[in-house]
Each structure stands twice: as C-alpha cells, then as structure tokens.
Design a protein around this motif. Structure first.
Motif, mmCIF file in Angstrom:
data_model
loop_
_atom_site.group_PDB
_atom_site.id
_atom_site.type_symbol
_atom_site.label_atom_id
_atom_site.label_comp_id
_atom_site.label_asym_id
_atom_site.label_seq_id
_atom_site.Cartn_x
_atom_site.Cartn_y
_atom_site.Cartn_z
ATOM 1 N N UNK A 17 0.830 -1.206 0.000
ATOM 2 C CA UNK A 17 0.000 0.000 0.000
ATOM 3 C C UNK A 17 0.862 1.253 0.000
ATOM 4 N N UNK A 18 0.498 2.194 -0.858
ATOM 5 C CA UNK A 18 1.244 3.436 -0.964
ATOM 6 C C UNK A 18 2.441 3.359 -1.902
ATOM 7 N N UNK A 19 2.811 2.145 -2.325
ATOM 8 C CA UNK A 19 3.956 1.983 -3.225
ATOM 9 C C UNK A 19 3.539 1.414 -4.582
ATOM 10 N N UNK A 20 2.559 0.530 -4.585
ATOM 11 C CA UNK A 20 2.101 -0.121 -5.820
ATOM 12 C C UNK A 20 0.727 0.420 -6.187
ATOM 13 N N UNK A 21 0.479 0.507 -7.490
ATOM 14 C CA UNK A 21 -0.820 0.916 -7.999
ATOM 15 C C UNK A 21 -1.217 -0.009 -9.143
ATOM 16 N N UNK A 22 -2.430 -0.541 -9.057
ATOM 17 C CA UNK A 22 -2.965 -1.362 -10.139
ATOM 18 C C UNK A 22 -3.890 -0.492 -10.980
ATOM 19 N N UNK A 23 -3.809 -0.650 -12.294
ATOM 20 C CA UNK A 23 -4.665 0.130 -13.183
ATOM 21 C C UNK A 23 -5.050 -0.727 -14.387
ATOM 22 N N UNK A 24 -6.026 -0.242 -15.132
ATOM 23 C CA UNK A 24 -6.496 -1.012 -16.278
ATOM 24 C C UNK A 24 -6.672 -0.110 -17.490
ATOM 25 N N UNK A 25 -6.460 -0.691 -18.655
ATOM 26 C CA UNK A 25 -6.692 -0.029 -19.927
ATOM 27 C C UNK A 25 -7.673 -0.930 -20.679
ATOM 28 N N UNK A 26 -8.946 -0.634 -20.527
ATOM 29 C CA UNK A 26 -9.959 -1.500 -21.108
ATOM 30 C C UNK A 26 -9.891 -1.532 -22.633
ATOM 31 N N UNK A 27 -9.476 -0.436 -23.227
ATOM 32 C CA UNK A 27 -9.407 -0.384 -24.694
ATOM 33 C C UNK A 27 -8.405 -1.397 -25.243
ATOM 34 N N UNK A 28 -7.350 -1.649 -24.449
ATOM 35 C CA UNK A 28 -6.305 -2.578 -24.897
ATOM 36 C C UNK A 28 -6.301 -3.893 -24.122
ATOM 37 N N UNK A 29 -7.346 -4.113 -23.315
ATOM 38 C CA UNK A 29 -7.453 -5.351 -22.532
ATOM 39 C C UNK A 29 -6.184 -5.645 -21.753
ATOM 40 N N UNK A 30 -5.698 -4.628 -21.073
ATOM 41 C CA UNK A 30 -4.430 -4.750 -20.349
ATOM 42 C C UNK A 30 -4.577 -4.168 -18.953
ATOM 43 N N UNK A 31 -3.980 -4.836 -17.979
ATOM 44 C CA UNK A 31 -3.859 -4.238 -16.656
ATOM 45 C C UNK A 31 -2.383 -4.040 -16.360
ATOM 46 N N UNK A 32 -2.126 -3.130 -15.431
ATOM 47 C CA UNK A 32 -0.757 -2.761 -15.093
ATOM 48 C C UNK A 32 -0.567 -2.834 -13.592
ATOM 49 N N UNK A 33 0.679 -3.024 -13.202
ATOM 50 C CA UNK A 33 1.062 -2.882 -11.803
ATOM 51 C C UNK A 33 2.250 -1.927 -11.779
ATOM 52 N N UNK A 34 1.989 -0.718 -11.289
ATOM 53 C CA UNK A 34 3.034 0.286 -11.173
ATOM 54 C C UNK A 34 3.666 0.117 -9.804
#
Length: 126
Positions: free
Chosen positions: A64-81
């Motif tokens: 928590x506070x260091x990692x961020x999960x996000x999604x790009x629905x247009x490209x069917x991709x999720x990310x872990x920053x």
C-alpha cells in the motif's frame, strides 16, 4: 477461456520503479476481475493488488502506498506500477483473472482465480 501474458519484469535497485503489464485475450476481458500475485521459491503465492470491473481496488498491506494497479480497457491490459521497490519485493509476479465479481475476502486469495499467466520475474537488489 481467457489467456494472460505478463511482461515488464526485470532487475532494479532498491528504491527504483517498474511497471508490469498483463495483456488479456480470449473471453471478454471486462467481465473478469483481475489481480496480481507474487511468489518466491518455497513460499505460498501472495496476493498483491486487485482491480474489479468497476475499477475498485484492493492492496496487500505490504505494498500500500507503493504499488498501484490500473487497467486499460481499450487494450485489454492491466498494469502494476511499482515504486519504492524493496529487496523483499523480489519474486515472480503473476497476473490472474476470475469471472464476475469477488467478495472482499477472496480478492487477494489465489484459490479464487481460474486463469493465470506464466509470470514475470522482478528482482530488487539492495
């Protein structure tokens, strides 16, 4: 059936950053909830971050506070920053998908997920 392919792993020094990607194909991606897990040799697979189809998220306390999960629905991709990486973040990171919605207590539990990627290695040196 959904297929998941992770990428973006690598080696960084403590305090550095990485962004992992998980590309989904097959069944309609938007009907699944997604998560990132990690595992070190001899240890159980650990839930790291979760994102629901409505964009709501959950994180393990350790990230928590260091990692961020996000999604790009247009490209069917999720990310872990991943920021402020620590040596204890070193692990194989896996992307996972589960159909529909998950109760809160299941979101970071491997047993809830039927679909897994092959993993991408993250190594953080001190």
């Amino acid at each position: 059936e959904v297929q998941l392919v992770e990428s973006g792993g690598g080696s960084v020094q403590s305090g550095g950053s990485l962004r992992l990607s998980c590309a989904a194909s097959g069944n309609t991606y938007s009907t699944y909830c997604m998560a990132w897990f990690r595992q070190t040799p001899g240890a159980e697979r650990e839930g790291v971050a979760f994102i629901d189809s409505d964009g709501s998220t959950n994180y393990a306390d350790s990230v928590k506070g260091r990692f961020t999960i996000s999604e790009d629905n247009a490209n069917n991709t999720i990310y872990l920053h991943m920021n402020s990486l620590k040596p204890e973040d070193t692990a194989m990171y896996y992307c996972a998908a589960a159909p529909g919605r998950l109760s809160a207590w299941l979101r970071l539990r491997p047993i809830a997920y039927a679909h897994w990627g092959q993993g991408t290695q993250v190594t953080v040196s001190s």
